[in-house]
Design a protein around this motif. Sequence first.
Motif, PDB file in Angstrom:
ATOM      1  N   LEU A  68      -8.761  -4.220   8.582  1.00 12.73           N
ATOM      2  CA  LEU A  68      -8.130  -2.952   8.248  1.00 12.73           C
ATOM      3  C   LEU A  68      -7.336  -3.034   6.943  1.00 12.73           C
ATOM      4  O   LEU A  68      -7.376  -2.102   6.128  1.00 12.73           O
ATOM      5  CB  LEU A  68      -7.219  -2.498   9.390  1.00 12.73           C
ATOM      6  CG  LEU A  68      -6.537  -1.140   9.227  1.00 12.73           C
ATOM      7  CD1 LEU A  68      -7.553  -0.027   9.005  1.00 12.73           C
ATOM      8  CD2 LEU A  68      -5.672  -0.829  10.446  1.00 12.73           C
ATOM      9  N   ASP A  69      -6.629  -4.134   6.702  1.00 13.32           N
ATOM     10  CA  ASP A  69      -5.840  -4.215   5.477  1.00 13.32           C
ATOM     11  C   ASP A  69      -6.733  -4.205   4.240  1.00 13.32           C
ATOM     12  O   ASP A  69      -6.368  -3.640   3.195  1.00 13.32           O
ATOM     13  CB  ASP A  69      -4.937  -5.459   5.494  1.00 13.32           C
ATOM     14  CG  ASP A  69      -5.704  -6.755   5.693  1.00 13.32           C
ATOM     15  OD1 ASP A  69      -6.919  -6.701   5.969  1.00 13.32           O
ATOM     16  OD2 ASP A  69      -5.078  -7.830   5.578  1.00 13.32           O
ATOM     17  N   GLN A  70      -7.933  -4.789   4.351  1.00 14.39           N
ATOM     18  CA  GLN A  70      -8.881  -4.739   3.242  1.00 14.39           C
ATOM     19  C   GLN A  70      -9.339  -3.305   2.994  1.00 14.39           C
ATOM     20  O   GLN A  70      -9.432  -2.854   1.837  1.00 14.39           O
ATOM     21  CB  GLN A  70     -10.097  -5.622   3.528  1.00 14.39           C
ATOM     22  CG  GLN A  70     -11.162  -5.564   2.444  1.00 14.39           C
ATOM     23  CD  GLN A  70     -12.458  -6.253   2.852  1.00 14.39           C
ATOM     24  OE1 GLN A  70     -12.535  -6.872   3.912  1.00 14.39           O
ATOM     25  NE2 GLN A  70     -13.474  -6.163   2.017  1.00 14.39           N
ATOM     26  N   LEU A  71      -9.609  -2.570   4.063  1.00 17.22           N
ATOM     27  CA  LEU A  71     -10.047  -1.187   3.918  1.00 17.22           C
ATOM     28  C   LEU A  71      -8.960  -0.328   3.285  1.00 17.22           C
ATOM     29  O   LEU A  71      -9.244   0.542   2.450  1.00 17.22           O
ATOM     30  CB  LEU A  71     -10.453  -0.619   5.275  1.00 17.22           C
ATOM     31  CG  LEU A  71     -11.623  -1.304   5.982  1.00 17.22           C
ATOM     32  CD1 LEU A  71     -11.974  -0.558   7.259  1.00 17.22           C
ATOM     33  CD2 LEU A  71     -12.829  -1.407   5.067  1.00 17.22           C
ATOM     34  N   LEU A  72      -7.715  -0.553   3.679  1.00 13.58           N
ATOM     35  CA  LEU A  72      -6.617   0.228   3.110  1.00 13.58           C
ATOM     36  C   LEU A  72      -6.469  -0.057   1.614  1.00 13.58           C
ATOM     37  O   LEU A  72      -6.211   0.854   0.821  1.00 13.58           O
ATOM     38  CB  LEU A  72      -5.320  -0.062   3.847  1.00 13.58           C
ATOM     39  CG  LEU A  72      -5.292   0.351   5.332  1.00 13.58           C
ATOM     40  CD1 LEU A  72      -3.942  -0.009   5.945  1.00 13.58           C
ATOM     41  CD2 LEU A  72      -5.578   1.835   5.493  1.00 13.58           C
ATOM     42  N   ASP A  73      -6.631  -1.318   1.224  1.00 15.00           N
ATOM     43  CA  ASP A  73      -6.557  -1.662  -0.197  1.00 15.00           C
ATOM     44  C   ASP A  73      -7.661  -0.956  -0.979  1.00 15.00           C
ATOM     45  O   ASP A  73      -7.417  -0.405  -2.058  1.00 15.00           O
ATOM     46  CB  ASP A  73      -6.681  -3.176  -0.384  1.00 15.00           C
ATOM     47  CG  ASP A  73      -5.436  -3.926   0.064  1.00 15.00           C
ATOM     48  OD1 ASP A  73      -4.373  -3.284   0.204  1.00 15.00           O
ATOM     49  OD2 ASP A  73      -5.531  -5.149   0.289  1.00 15.00           O
ATOM     50  N   ARG A  74      -8.878  -0.954  -0.436  1.00 15.38           N
ATOM     51  CA  ARG A  74      -9.986  -0.311  -1.132  1.00 15.38           C
ATOM     52  C   ARG A  74      -9.840   1.204  -1.144  1.00 15.38           C
ATOM     53  O   ARG A  74     -10.227   1.870  -2.113  1.00 15.38           O
ATOM     54  CB  ARG A  74     -11.314  -0.720  -0.479  1.00 15.38           C
ATOM     55  CG  ARG A  74     -11.618  -2.205  -0.574  1.00 15.38           C
ATOM     56  CD  ARG A  74     -11.655  -2.691  -2.027  1.00 15.38           C
ATOM     57  NE  ARG A  74     -12.789  -2.159  -2.742  1.00 15.38           N
ATOM     58  CZ  ARG A  74     -13.964  -2.763  -2.839  1.00 15.38           C
ATOM     59  NH1 ARG A  74     -14.152  -3.940  -2.239  1.00 15.38           N
ATOM     60  NH2 ARG A  74     -14.953  -2.221  -3.522  1.00 15.38           N
ATOM     61  N   LYS A  75      -9.294   1.750  -0.080  1.00 17.36           N
ATOM     62  CA  LYS A  75      -9.073   3.200  -0.039  1.00 17.36           C
ATOM     63  C   LYS A  75      -8.038   3.600  -1.086  1.00 17.36           C
ATOM     64  O   LYS A  75      -8.197   4.598  -1.803  1.00 17.36           O
ATOM     65  CB  LYS A  75      -8.615   3.623   1.358  1.00 17.36           C
ATOM     66  CG  LYS A  75      -8.416   5.126   1.532  1.00 17.36           C
ATOM     67  CD  LYS A  75      -8.121   5.449   2.979  1.00 17.36           C
ATOM     68  CE  LYS A  75      -8.057   6.961   3.204  1.00 17.36           C
ATOM     69  NZ  LYS A  75      -6.801   7.538   2.717  1.00 17.36           N
ATOM     70  N   ARG A  76      -6.973   2.824  -1.199  1.00 18.57           N
ATOM     71  CA  ARG A  76      -5.935   3.112  -2.188  1.00 18.57           C
ATOM     72  C   ARG A  76      -6.512   3.026  -3.602  1.00 18.57           C
ATOM     73  O   ARG A  76      -6.254   3.894  -4.450  1.00 18.57           O
ATOM     74  CB  ARG A  76      -4.771   2.136  -2.046  1.00 18.57           C
ATOM     75  CG  ARG A  76      -3.628   2.375  -3.023  1.00 18.57           C
ATOM     76  CD  ARG A  76      -2.535   1.350  -2.862  1.00 18.57           C
ATOM     77  NE  ARG A  76      -1.839   1.460  -1.583  1.00 18.57           N
ATOM     78  CZ  ARG A  76      -1.980   0.623  -0.574  1.00 18.57           C
ATOM     79  NH1 ARG A  76      -2.808  -0.423  -0.686  1.00 18.57           N
ATOM     80  NH2 ARG A  76      -1.305   0.784   0.542  1.00 18.57           N
ATOM     81  N   ALA A  77      -7.308   2.012  -3.850  1.00 20.00           N
ATOM     82  CA  ALA A  77      -7.871   1.815  -5.186  1.00 20.00           C
ATOM     83  C   ALA A  77      -8.859   2.917  -5.562  1.00 20.00           C
ATOM     84  O   ALA A  77      -8.925   3.342  -6.718  1.00 20.00           O
ATOM     85  CB  ALA A  77      -8.550   0.449  -5.261  1.00 20.00           C
ATOM     86  N   PRO A  91      -2.515   5.861   5.451  1.00 20.27           N
ATOM     87  CA  PRO A  91      -3.422   6.211   6.552  1.00 20.27           C
ATOM     88  C   PRO A  91      -4.883   5.979   6.155  1.00 20.27           C
ATOM     89  O   PRO A  91      -5.290   6.340   5.043  1.00 20.27           O
ATOM     90  CB  PRO A  91      -3.144   7.700   6.784  1.00 20.27           C
ATOM     91  CG  PRO A  91      -1.803   7.953   6.178  1.00 20.27           C
ATOM     92  CD  PRO A  91      -1.692   7.011   5.025  1.00 20.27           C
ATOM     93  N   LEU A  92      -5.654   5.390   7.052  1.00 16.73           N
ATOM     94  CA  LEU A  92      -7.083   5.290   6.791  1.00 16.73           C
ATOM     95  C   LEU A  92      -7.741   6.650   6.992  1.00 16.73           C
ATOM     96  O   LEU A  92      -8.666   7.013   6.271  1.00 16.73           O
ATOM     97  CB  LEU A  92      -7.730   4.261   7.725  1.00 16.73           C
ATOM     98  CG  LEU A  92      -9.222   4.029   7.475  1.00 16.73           C
ATOM     99  CD1 LEU A  92      -9.443   3.325   6.138  1.00 16.73           C
ATOM    100  CD2 LEU A  92      -9.862   3.239   8.605  1.00 16.73           C
ATOM    101  N   VAL A  93      -7.258   7.409   7.974  1.00 14.15           N
ATOM    102  CA  VAL A  93      -7.809   8.729   8.278  1.00 14.15           C
ATOM    103  C   VAL A  93      -6.844   9.790   7.779  1.00 14.15           C
ATOM    104  O   VAL A  93      -5.666   9.800   8.135  1.00 14.15           O
ATOM    105  CB  VAL A  93      -8.041   8.885   9.797  1.00 14.15           C
ATOM    106  CG1 VAL A  93      -8.437  10.318  10.145  1.00 14.15           C
ATOM    107  CG2 VAL A  93      -9.106   7.903  10.269  1.00 14.15           C
ATOM    108  N   ASP A  94      -7.340  10.703   6.948  1.00 10.37           N
ATOM    109  CA  ASP A  94      -6.503  11.757   6.374  1.00 10.37           C
ATOM    110  C   ASP A  94      -6.563  13.053   7.175  1.00 10.37           C
ATOM    111  O   ASP A  94      -5.608  13.832   7.145  1.00 10.37           O
ATOM    112  CB  ASP A  94      -6.959  12.033   4.934  1.00 10.37           C
ATOM    113  CG  ASP A  94      -6.849  10.802   4.062  1.00 10.37           C
ATOM    114  OD1 ASP A  94      -5.732  10.476   3.628  1.00 10.37           O
ATOM    115  OD2 ASP A  94      -7.890  10.144   3.829  1.00 10.37           O
TER     116      ASP A  94
END
Length: 340
Positions: free
Chosen positions: A21-30, A66-69
């Motif tokens: 999940l932390d990897q996904l959040l980093d990629r989502k932010r980027a 949030p991963l889900v908006d």
Amino acid sequence: MLEEVERWLAERSWSAADRPLDQLLDRKRASGSTVSVVLPALDEEETVGAIVEVIRRDLIEGLPLPLVDELVVLDSGSSDRTAEVAAAAGARVVHRDAVLPRIPSLPGKGEVLWRSLLVTTGDIVCFVDADLRDFSSTFVSGIVGPLLTEPEVQFVKAMYDRPYAPGTTGPGTTGPGTTGPGTAGPGSAAPPGQGGRVTELVARPLLNLHWPQLAGFVQPLGGEYAVRRSLLERLPFPVGYGVELGLLVDALHMVGLDALAQVDVGVRLHRHQDERALGRMAAAIYRTAQLRLSRGHLVRPELTQFERGPDGFVPRTYPVDTEERPPMAEVKEYALRSVA
């Protein structure tokens, strides 16, 4: 063709654990991408609330990002407390008939999925059935993950084991006549991988014979998948049971096999259709395939089944879904919203 499927399986099949999940959040932010989760629901008061609560707890609240908006429940006309339960759990609830009112709504799961594009804004749209039990948020994070980390991937299906437990019947997400939760009763064990009867008897043979590139999909009819909006808005939507097969086949033709992927999310527990409902589902799926093979004339878009009555077998005839909605990009309200 077998070599291509094997290559695709090696390159485009993952596990949810491959992307923490932390990897996904980093990629989502980027990337600045946004994610919408849509639950189509019809008489699912027993399960929809728990699904919403898990998504909110694990993927929205208490995270640095949030991963889900957006978390939306599309109510297809429930007669129970589905809408109230979903709203109380924290979802935004929208009734099917309130979306695009100039076009009268039709019954069917595909109809609400199509209309959901007008009431969501995420760059990635993730569909999750509302009848799942023992729900894990990895159903969402797992299939959204490749869309955040692999720019060339556009369509991701969940794959899973589907234990089957015959027994009670009741209402379901996409139609009448579904059976009880996907766990075995006392003193019995649900055999692994025995759900998905229409997949094995109808969809998988059709795909292997006519679209062999798609033969590597473990759960081609599964209701959990995530798609980039830029692709989803260009696809037609069968309004009923054929929506999953139709979207998958059309996506293959539009963006190619390497833009499609699947992620193992474990075990899926849910209600199962009874035999008559499965027959109607199979007929609709065959019809969806037939249209894509020929776009030709439907000789008889009806299915006759039989039920035993006091004086013998009684025929019951049901219409087979024959409607499809056009790509959302062609709907003027959607185009006007994009301009605004």
